[in-house]
Each structure stands twice: as C-alpha cells, then as structure tokens.
Design an enzyme around this catalytic site. Structure first.
Site, PDB file in Angstrom:
ATOM      1  N   TYR A  76       0.842  -1.194   0.000  1.00 18.97           N
ATOM      2  CA  TYR A  76       0.000   0.000   0.000  1.00 18.97           C
ATOM      3  C   TYR A  76       0.877   1.242   0.000  1.00 18.97           C
ATOM      4  O   TYR A  76       2.051   1.195   0.351  1.00 18.97           O
ATOM      5  CB  TYR A  76      -0.993   0.014   1.167  1.00 18.97           C
ATOM      6  CG  TYR A  76      -0.422   0.283   2.533  1.00 18.97           C
ATOM      7  CD1 TYR A  76      -0.481   1.558   3.089  1.00 18.97           C
ATOM      8  CD2 TYR A  76       0.156  -0.730   3.279  1.00 18.97           C
ATOM      9  CE1 TYR A  76       0.022   1.800   4.355  1.00 18.97           C
ATOM     10  CE2 TYR A  76       0.657  -0.504   4.551  1.00 18.97           C
ATOM     11  CZ  TYR A  76       0.587   0.767   5.074  1.00 18.97           C
ATOM     12  OH  TYR A  76       1.089   1.007   6.327  1.00 18.97           O
ATOM     13  N   CYS A  77       0.275   2.347  -0.469  1.00 18.09           N
ATOM     14  CA  CYS A  77       0.956   3.639  -0.501  1.00 18.09           C
ATOM     15  C   CYS A  77      -0.098   4.733  -0.394  1.00 18.09           C
ATOM     16  O   CYS A  77      -1.277   4.439  -0.263  1.00 18.09           O
ATOM     17  CB  CYS A  77       1.776   3.779  -1.786  1.00 18.09           C
ATOM     18  SG  CYS A  77       0.767   3.832  -3.270  1.00 18.09           S
ATOM     19  N   GLN A  78       0.318   5.948  -0.478  1.00 18.67           N
ATOM     20  CA  GLN A  78      -0.602   7.068  -0.346  1.00 18.67           C
ATOM     21  C   GLN A  78      -1.495   7.213  -1.576  1.00 18.67           C
ATOM     22  O   GLN A  78      -2.622   7.642  -1.467  1.00 18.67           O
ATOM     23  CB  GLN A  78       0.182   8.372  -0.111  1.00 18.67           C
ATOM     24  CG  GLN A  78      -0.659   9.597   0.058  1.00 18.67           C
ATOM     25  CD  GLN A  78      -1.643   9.526   1.197  1.00 18.67           C
ATOM     26  OE1 GLN A  78      -1.438   8.833   2.174  1.00 18.67           O
ATOM     27  NE2 GLN A  78      -2.730  10.224   1.090  1.00 18.67           N
TER      28      GLN A  78
END
Length: 79
Positions: A76-78
């Site tokens: 996951y990331c922003q």
C-alpha cells in the site's frame, strides 16, 4: 460479497508500505491519520530503482526484500 482481508489471505503475509520513511513513521502525515499499519515493513517505492531510474536487478530486489518466495505480499501507498 467481499470477504474481510484476513479471510482472503492464507498462510504467511507481509504488508509492505511503499511510502517514504517519514510518512511511515508519521512525522510527515499526508493522510487523515499519520503512521502505518502495525507489522508493516517500510520499503519506499523508490528503493526499487537504480541510480538511472530503472528497476533494480532480480538479485538486488531479492536482497532488498529478503522474503520467502511463498510469502503473500500486500502493498500500500498514499496514491
């Protein structure tokens, strides 16, 4: 119907947070809530690239991630 994440994943799971170390530790929040998911491992997306901006070799990536090849990975990331 969508099952909860924990019922869809089986066996060993590693969560990789691909954001910057500052976003990961909460010192630079860019979301409603700073910090990371407990047990997540921080490997920033840019650590996958060499100095020329190309994807690192398989050997370099294997050294970076150091995970069993049977491990299920959730990233996951922003963005």
């Amino acid at each position: 119907m969508t099952l909860p994440l924990n019922s869809r994943l089986s066996g060993k799971v590693t969560i990789i947070d691909a954001r910057s170390p500052e976003e990961f530790d909460g010192t630079t929040p860019r979301a409603a809530r700073g910090g990371h998911i407990p047990t997540a491992k921080n490997i920033g997306w840019n650590e996958n690239l060499d100095d020329s901006g190309k994807l690192k070799s398989d050997d370099q990536l294997e050294s970076l991630y150091q995970m069993d090849k049977e491990t299920e990975i959730v990233t996951y990331c922003q963005g």
